[in-house]
Write a protein that holds these residues in place. Sequence first.
Motif, PDB file in Angstrom:
ATOM      1  N   LEU A 147       0.829  -1.208   0.000  1.00  0.00           N
ATOM      2  CA  LEU A 147       0.000   0.000   0.000  1.00  0.00           C
ATOM      3  C   LEU A 147       0.866   1.262   0.000  1.00  0.00           C
ATOM      4  CD1 LEU A 147      -2.781  -1.120   2.504  1.00  0.00           C
ATOM      5  CD2 LEU A 147      -3.145  -0.464   0.122  1.00  0.00           C
ATOM      6  N   LEU A 148       1.936   1.217   0.830  1.00  0.00           N
ATOM      7  CA  LEU A 148       2.840   2.380   0.892  1.00  0.00           C
ATOM      8  C   LEU A 148       3.503   2.612  -0.465  1.00  0.00           C
ATOM      9  CD1 LEU A 148       4.895   2.363   4.228  1.00  0.00           C
ATOM     10  CD2 LEU A 148       3.451   4.186   3.336  1.00  0.00           C
ATOM     11  N   ALA A 149       3.996   1.494  -1.074  1.00  0.00           N
ATOM     12  CA  ALA A 149       4.686   1.599  -2.363  1.00  0.00           C
ATOM     13  C   ALA A 149       3.734   2.145  -3.423  1.00  0.00           C
ATOM     14  CB  ALA A 149       5.223   0.232  -2.778  1.00  0.00           C
ATOM     15  N   ALA A 150       2.492   1.661  -3.436  1.00  0.00           N
ATOM     16  CA  ALA A 150       1.499   2.133  -4.402  1.00  0.00           C
ATOM     17  C   ALA A 150       1.275   3.630  -4.235  1.00  0.00           C
ATOM     18  CB  ALA A 150       0.188   1.376  -4.198  1.00  0.00           C
ATOM     19  N   MET A 167       6.801   8.231  -8.133  1.00  0.00           N
ATOM     20  CA  MET A 167       8.076   7.563  -7.897  1.00  0.00           C
ATOM     21  C   MET A 167       8.175   6.319  -8.779  1.00  0.00           C
ATOM     22  SD  MET A 167       9.456   6.771  -4.080  1.00  0.00           S
ATOM     23  CE  MET A 167       9.534   8.300  -3.177  1.00  0.00           C
ATOM     24  N   ALA A 168       9.396   5.933  -9.139  1.00  0.00           N
ATOM     25  CA  ALA A 168       9.606   4.685  -9.879  1.00  0.00           C
ATOM     26  C   ALA A 168       9.293   3.503  -8.964  1.00  0.00           C
ATOM     27  CB  ALA A 168      11.053   4.602 -10.363  1.00  0.00           C
ATOM     28  N   ALA A 171      10.017   3.198  -5.034  1.00  0.00           N
ATOM     29  CA  ALA A 171       8.856   3.280  -4.142  1.00  0.00           C
ATOM     30  C   ALA A 171       8.876   2.130  -3.151  1.00  0.00           C
ATOM     31  CB  ALA A 171       7.570   3.235  -4.967  1.00  0.00           C
ATOM     32  N   ARG A 172       9.224   0.967  -3.662  1.00  0.00           N
ATOM     33  CA  ARG A 172       9.265  -0.212  -2.810  1.00  0.00           C
ATOM     34  C   ARG A 172      10.326  -0.073  -1.724  1.00  0.00           C
ATOM     35  NH1 ARG A 172       6.118  -4.231  -3.273  1.00  0.00           N
ATOM     36  NH2 ARG A 172       6.725  -6.046  -2.038  1.00  0.00           N
ATOM     37  N   LEU A 173      11.493   0.444  -2.132  1.00  0.00           N
ATOM     38  CA  LEU A 173      12.580   0.661  -1.171  1.00  0.00           C
ATOM     39  C   LEU A 173      12.160   1.647  -0.087  1.00  0.00           C
ATOM     40  CD1 LEU A 173      15.951   0.839  -3.153  1.00  0.00           C
ATOM     41  CD2 LEU A 173      15.385  -0.618  -1.203  1.00  0.00           C
ATOM     42  N   ALA A 174      11.548   2.733  -0.560  1.00  0.00           N
ATOM     43  CA  ALA A 174      11.118   3.763   0.390  1.00  0.00           C
ATOM     44  C   ALA A 174      10.101   3.180   1.372  1.00  0.00           C
ATOM     45  CB  ALA A 174      10.508   4.938  -0.365  1.00  0.00           C
ATOM     46  N   ALA A 175       9.188   2.367   0.831  1.00  0.00           N
ATOM     47  CA  ALA A 175       8.165   1.759   1.686  1.00  0.00           C
ATOM     48  C   ALA A 175       8.819   0.863   2.736  1.00  0.00           C
ATOM     49  CB  ALA A 175       7.195   0.966   0.832  1.00  0.00           C
ATOM     50  N   ARG A 176       9.807   0.083   2.289  1.00  0.00           N
ATOM     51  CA  ARG A 176      10.506  -0.823   3.214  1.00  0.00           C
ATOM     52  C   ARG A 176      11.207  -0.027   4.315  1.00  0.00           C
ATOM     53  NH1 ARG A 176       9.647  -5.606   2.698  1.00  0.00           N
ATOM     54  NH2 ARG A 176       9.342  -6.698   0.725  1.00  0.00           N
ATOM     55  N   ARG A 177      11.816   1.083   3.914  1.00  0.00           N
ATOM     56  CA  ARG A 177      12.516   1.911   4.895  1.00  0.00           C
ATOM     57  C   ARG A 177      11.518   2.438   5.931  1.00  0.00           C
ATOM     58  NH1 ARG A 177      14.341   6.031   1.740  1.00  0.00           N
ATOM     59  NH2 ARG A 177      15.196   4.514   0.309  1.00  0.00           N
ATOM     60  N   GLN A 178      10.360   2.820   5.457  1.00  0.00           N
ATOM     61  CA  GLN A 178       9.381   3.438   6.342  1.00  0.00           C
ATOM     62  C   GLN A 178       8.781   2.434   7.333  1.00  0.00           C
ATOM     63  OE1 GLN A 178       6.933   6.141   4.271  1.00  0.00           O
ATOM     64  NE2 GLN A 178       5.521   6.474   5.984  1.00  0.00           N
ATOM     65  N   ILE A 179       8.688   1.184   6.900  1.00  0.00           N
ATOM     66  CA  ILE A 179       8.076   0.199   7.794  1.00  0.00           C
ATOM     67  C   ILE A 179       9.097  -0.340   8.805  1.00  0.00           C
ATOM     68  CG2 ILE A 179       8.416  -1.933   6.467  1.00  0.00           C
ATOM     69  CD1 ILE A 179       5.417  -2.494   7.060  1.00  0.00           C
TER      70      ILE A 179
END
Lengths: 118, 230
Positions: free
Chosen positions: B37-40, B47-48, B52-60
């Motif tokens: 959901l965060l990546a989406a 974001m690419a 986006a996926r990396l950023a989401a992982r960092r945030q969680i």
Amino acid sequence: MAKGTHSGKIDVLQGTLDLMVLTTLESMGPLHGYGIARRIEQISEATLRLNEGTVYTSLMRLQQRGWISATWGTSENNRKAKYYAITRSGRRQLTAETQHWERIAGVITRLLRTVQQS
Amino acid sequence: VKALSQLRAFVARLRFVPGRRRLLDEVTKELESHVELLAARYVSSGMAPDEARLAARRQIGNTTRVREEVYTMNSIDWLGGLAYDVRYAYRLLTKNPGFSVAAIATLALGIGATTSIFSILYSVLLKPLPYKDPERIYSAEIIVPERREQLPSLPASVQAYLAWRDARSDFSEMAALDRGSAISPAMPSLSALEARACPRTFSRFWESLSAVAARSTLTRNSPATNASSS
């Protein structure tokens, strides 16, 4: 807490996440974990650095104390998601915790003021 | 009050123990969908996808740690250890059935023997006699000093009994007893001896044992024939 202010964001104070989650569920009604994280982000206006995974630890802890309940439901985008809702004893706990927090915050504020004045 | 609420919290935790694996799976799914959901959300803000996926992982944050914490929260360490021990013991026992049978039989025999020996000792020696003032009851026997080597004591003869009964003695009452059965001349308290439900051998054992114990007190009364008592 000492590391709390670098890069302009505040780390979540130990033990306050449970309180934040409870308040969110009290004011917003049933939510899934992602929704809770978004709401906290929105309220804190991005001043809070939260490892969003820890929300789920908090949710588990609150369930164990019986302060929230969990049910599977379908989210807005038609996914299965676990929805959390505050229980009656959770509301009682929230009232008690809020009072406790306000008293502590009041004491610390007064203390800091006297230090500044002298 | 604090201890009580801690106890209640502990009991509440116990409810989560049986389902802890399912709960762990559910948290894993929740974390996965949270990342998606965060990546989406990041993708929709331009974001690419990879980024986006990396950023989401960092945030969680550290999801392994969250899963570990949730699992530990729902398990009780000593219960897990106990289950492990029981399983280990079971495996060892089934691997080596001969040894297991021998060990279990040894234990069973040992416990059984100890229990039965104790119950015999208890009924023979330790259990108080079922009469009022059991310590005042004695059994009288005849001891012939010159022949003690061969015959430690002789049962009282009818003549001896009658003589003792008619003579003045230190006993308030006297009755004759023939092994398990008593000839009791109108003595209500001692006639109860007849009713004593005790195996013959044991009661004899008890009688002779008591005779030894009380001998010294009666020696001065009758020098020729020692009435012994206990």
